[in-house]
Design a protein around this motif. Sequence first.
Motif, PDB file in Angstrom:
ATOM      1  N   THR A 128      44.597  51.363  35.053  1.00  0.00           N
ATOM      2  CA  THR A 128      45.550  52.007  34.159  1.00  0.00           C
ATOM      3  C   THR A 128      46.603  50.983  33.748  1.00  0.00           C
ATOM      4  N   LEU A 129      46.872  50.895  32.453  1.00  0.00           N
ATOM      5  CA  LEU A 129      47.826  49.937  31.903  1.00  0.00           C
ATOM      6  C   LEU A 129      48.786  50.663  30.975  1.00  0.00           C
ATOM      7  N   LYS A 130      50.082  50.355  31.122  1.00  0.00           N
ATOM      8  CA  LYS A 130      51.110  50.922  30.254  1.00  0.00           C
ATOM      9  C   LYS A 130      51.924  49.795  29.628  1.00  0.00           C
ATOM     10  N   ASN A 131      52.381  50.034  28.406  1.00  0.00           N
ATOM     11  CA  ASN A 131      53.263  49.099  27.690  1.00  0.00           C
ATOM     12  C   ASN A 131      52.636  47.718  27.530  1.00  0.00           C
ATOM     13  N   ILE A 132      51.326  47.658  27.250  1.00  0.00           N
ATOM     14  CA  ILE A 132      50.671  46.349  27.207  1.00  0.00           C
ATOM     15  C   ILE A 132      51.106  45.514  26.002  1.00  0.00           C
ATOM     16  N   THR A 133      51.713  46.134  24.987  1.00  0.00           N
ATOM     17  CA  THR A 133      52.194  45.345  23.853  1.00  0.00           C
ATOM     18  C   THR A 133      53.610  44.838  24.068  1.00  0.00           C
ATOM     19  N   ASP A 134      54.212  45.145  25.211  1.00  0.00           N
ATOM     20  CA  ASP A 134      55.539  44.618  25.576  1.00  0.00           C
ATOM     21  C   ASP A 134      55.372  43.888  26.902  1.00  0.00           C
ATOM     22  N   ILE A 135      55.063  42.600  26.840  1.00  0.00           N
ATOM     23  CA  ILE A 135      54.643  41.844  28.008  1.00  0.00           C
ATOM     24  C   ILE A 135      55.671  41.868  29.125  1.00  0.00           C
ATOM     25  N   ASN A 136      56.958  42.056  28.794  1.00  0.00           N
ATOM     26  CA  ASN A 136      58.003  42.052  29.818  1.00  0.00           C
ATOM     27  C   ASN A 136      58.148  43.388  30.536  1.00  0.00           C
ATOM     28  N   ASN A 137      57.462  44.411  30.047  1.00  0.00           N
ATOM     29  CA  ASN A 137      57.604  45.741  30.644  1.00  0.00           C
ATOM     30  C   ASN A 137      56.266  46.391  30.954  1.00  0.00           C
ATOM     31  N   VAL A 138      55.253  45.575  31.180  1.00  0.00           N
ATOM     32  CA  VAL A 138      53.930  46.105  31.484  1.00  0.00           C
ATOM     33  C   VAL A 138      53.931  46.774  32.859  1.00  0.00           C
ATOM     34  N   GLU A 139      53.294  47.938  32.953  1.00  0.00           N
ATOM     35  CA  GLU A 139      53.053  48.616  34.225  1.00  0.00           C
ATOM     36  C   GLU A 139      51.549  48.717  34.432  1.00  0.00           C
ATOM     37  N   TRP A 140      51.117  48.711  35.704  1.00  0.00           N
ATOM     38  CA  TRP A 140      49.686  48.721  35.955  1.00  0.00           C
ATOM     39  C   TRP A 140      49.342  49.438  37.250  1.00  0.00           C
ATOM     40  N   ASN A 141      48.135  49.923  37.306  1.00  0.00           N
ATOM     41  CA  ASN A 141      47.512  50.417  38.539  1.00  0.00           C
ATOM     42  C   ASN A 141      46.053  49.963  38.462  1.00  0.00           C
ATOM     43  N   LEU A 142      45.716  48.929  39.221  1.00  0.00           N
ATOM     44  CA  LEU A 142      44.425  48.277  39.110  1.00  0.00           C
ATOM     45  C   LEU A 142      43.657  48.436  40.412  1.00  0.00           C
ATOM     46  N   ILE A 143      42.460  48.970  40.331  1.00  0.00           N
ATOM     47  CA  ILE A 143      41.589  49.125  41.493  1.00  0.00           C
ATOM     48  C   ILE A 143      40.334  48.287  41.239  1.00  0.00           C
ATOM     49  N   PHE A 144      40.193  47.214  42.014  1.00  0.00           N
ATOM     50  CA  PHE A 144      39.075  46.292  41.829  1.00  0.00           C
ATOM     51  C   PHE A 144      37.930  46.651  42.774  1.00  0.00           C
ATOM     52  N   ASP A 145      36.796  47.052  42.208  1.00  0.00           N
ATOM     53  CA  ASP A 145      35.596  47.233  43.017  1.00  0.00           C
ATOM     54  C   ASP A 145      34.964  45.877  43.319  1.00  0.00           C
ATOM     55  N   GLU A 146      34.973  44.995  42.332  1.00  0.00           N
ATOM     56  CA  GLU A 146      34.525  43.624  42.499  1.00  0.00           C
ATOM     57  C   GLU A 146      35.092  42.801  41.350  1.00  0.00           C
ATOM     58  N   SER A 147      35.151  41.480  41.546  1.00  0.00           N
ATOM     59  CA  SER A 147      35.731  40.638  40.519  1.00  0.00           C
ATOM     60  C   SER A 147      35.474  39.180  40.838  1.00  0.00           C
ATOM     61  N   ASN A 148      35.601  38.352  39.817  1.00  0.00           N
ATOM     62  CA  ASN A 148      35.634  36.907  39.995  1.00  0.00           C
ATOM     63  C   ASN A 148      36.525  36.336  38.899  1.00  0.00           C
ATOM     64  N   PHE A 149      37.546  35.581  39.301  1.00  0.00           N
ATOM     65  CA  PHE A 149      38.451  34.957  38.351  1.00  0.00           C
ATOM     66  C   PHE A 149      38.297  33.449  38.456  1.00  0.00           C
ATOM     67  N   CYS A 150      37.712  32.869  37.431  1.00  0.00           N
ATOM     68  CA  CYS A 150      37.555  31.417  37.346  1.00  0.00           C
ATOM     69  C   CYS A 150      38.843  30.850  36.773  1.00  0.00           C
ATOM     70  N   LEU A 151      39.497  29.954  37.508  1.00  0.00           N
ATOM     71  CA  LEU A 151      40.800  29.454  37.081  1.00  0.00           C
ATOM     72  C   LEU A 151      40.702  28.667  35.781  1.00  0.00           C
ATOM     73  N   HIS A 152      39.567  28.030  35.541  1.00  0.00           N
ATOM     74  CA  HIS A 152      39.374  27.338  34.266  1.00  0.00           C
ATOM     75  C   HIS A 152      39.385  28.341  33.113  1.00  0.00           C
ATOM     76  N   ASP A 153      38.753  29.498  33.301  1.00  0.00           N
ATOM     77  CA  ASP A 153      38.780  30.543  32.271  1.00  0.00           C
ATOM     78  C   ASP A 153      40.196  31.041  32.035  1.00  0.00           C
ATOM     79  N   ILE A 154      40.965  31.218  33.115  1.00  0.00           N
ATOM     80  CA  ILE A 154      42.332  31.721  32.987  1.00  0.00           C
ATOM     81  C   ILE A 154      43.187  30.765  32.166  1.00  0.00           C
ATOM     82  N   GLU A 155      43.055  29.471  32.405  1.00  0.00           N
ATOM     83  CA  GLU A 155      43.874  28.504  31.668  1.00  0.00           C
ATOM     84  C   GLU A 155      43.471  28.433  30.199  1.00  0.00           C
ATOM     85  N   ARG A 156      42.246  28.781  29.890  1.00  0.00           N
ATOM     86  CA  ARG A 156      41.794  28.736  28.495  1.00  0.00           C
ATOM     87  C   ARG A 156      42.059  30.053  27.761  1.00  0.00           C
ATOM     88  N   PHE A 157      42.420  31.098  28.493  1.00  0.00           N
ATOM     89  CA  PHE A 157      42.658  32.405  27.880  1.00  0.00           C
ATOM     90  C   PHE A 157      43.913  32.351  27.006  1.00  0.00           C
TER      91      PHE A 157
END
Length: 277
Positions: A128-157
């Motif tokens: 769940t994400l709120k206020n995603i168009t206002d980066i300074n006031n974003v709220e979230w509730n994130l439940i990860f069943d599985e994930s992989n974050f490649c740091l190279h991908d993050i820097e290129r995002f």
Amino acid sequence: ALIKQIAFDQYFGFKLLKGEGDFQINNHLLRFKDCRLLTEHSNLDLDLRFDYSDWDRLGDFLDSVYITADIRPSEFGMEDAAAYAGAIRGMDELIQLEGGVNGCVNNMTLCDFTCHLGEKSFFAGNFTLKNITDINNVEWNLIFDESNFCLHDIERFTLPQGKTITLPKIVKRLGDIQLYGSTSGYLPAISTDLDIHTGVGKLYAGLSSSENYNNIDIGGSISSSNFNLGKLIQNNDLGIVSFDMDVDAESDLRDDNPDYLATTKGSIQSHIKRFDI
């Protein structure tokens, strides 16, 4: 109405190359069933519905139009979203999506949702994400069943206005990161219950922070049974460390102190079970 093919250009930059599906529209509803959309940046296969109180609400799309979608495996280009939401202009990622969507853009829930981006990064779960168009006031509730974050991908995002993320060298040494569990809140009040797998070992983080007048109270626990501290800080004299750590700290949150994390002070009680030297 069953539409076999439709195409159009809009003055603000969105271009639909080909669309097909079962289409319905009135002053409260816009619906596409068995919909396939091909744009300059996206290739979507979904059932999509927009609900609104009247035609005028379409002018306040981010907050006043309720979206319901069942997305079959699809590719979505952020440049298409930026055509409607100027606040995220400059983001040009191609994202692979599958799952359910419910809510307005600025108050949205993603159900049984999988997202792939970059070369190796993905996450799956319920978000769940709120206020995603206002980066300074974003709220979230994130439940990860599985994930992989490649740091190279993050820097290129790419972020809005074409900005990117620069990670500290010590973070890069963690390698790919997998998250399992949940995190919720907003800056600076955050709660985490996460198992974190990295290239230098596994961590558990059960932490929370909360606003308390002019301070942020931070507390919780961090533990690991096989963390390669020497590899992380590039010290060959150190090796694997195992520990249980309790954290009790606070930071100064006054308006004249934008770098509140630098003021963090408190206590850490740690039980070191293994320390290779």
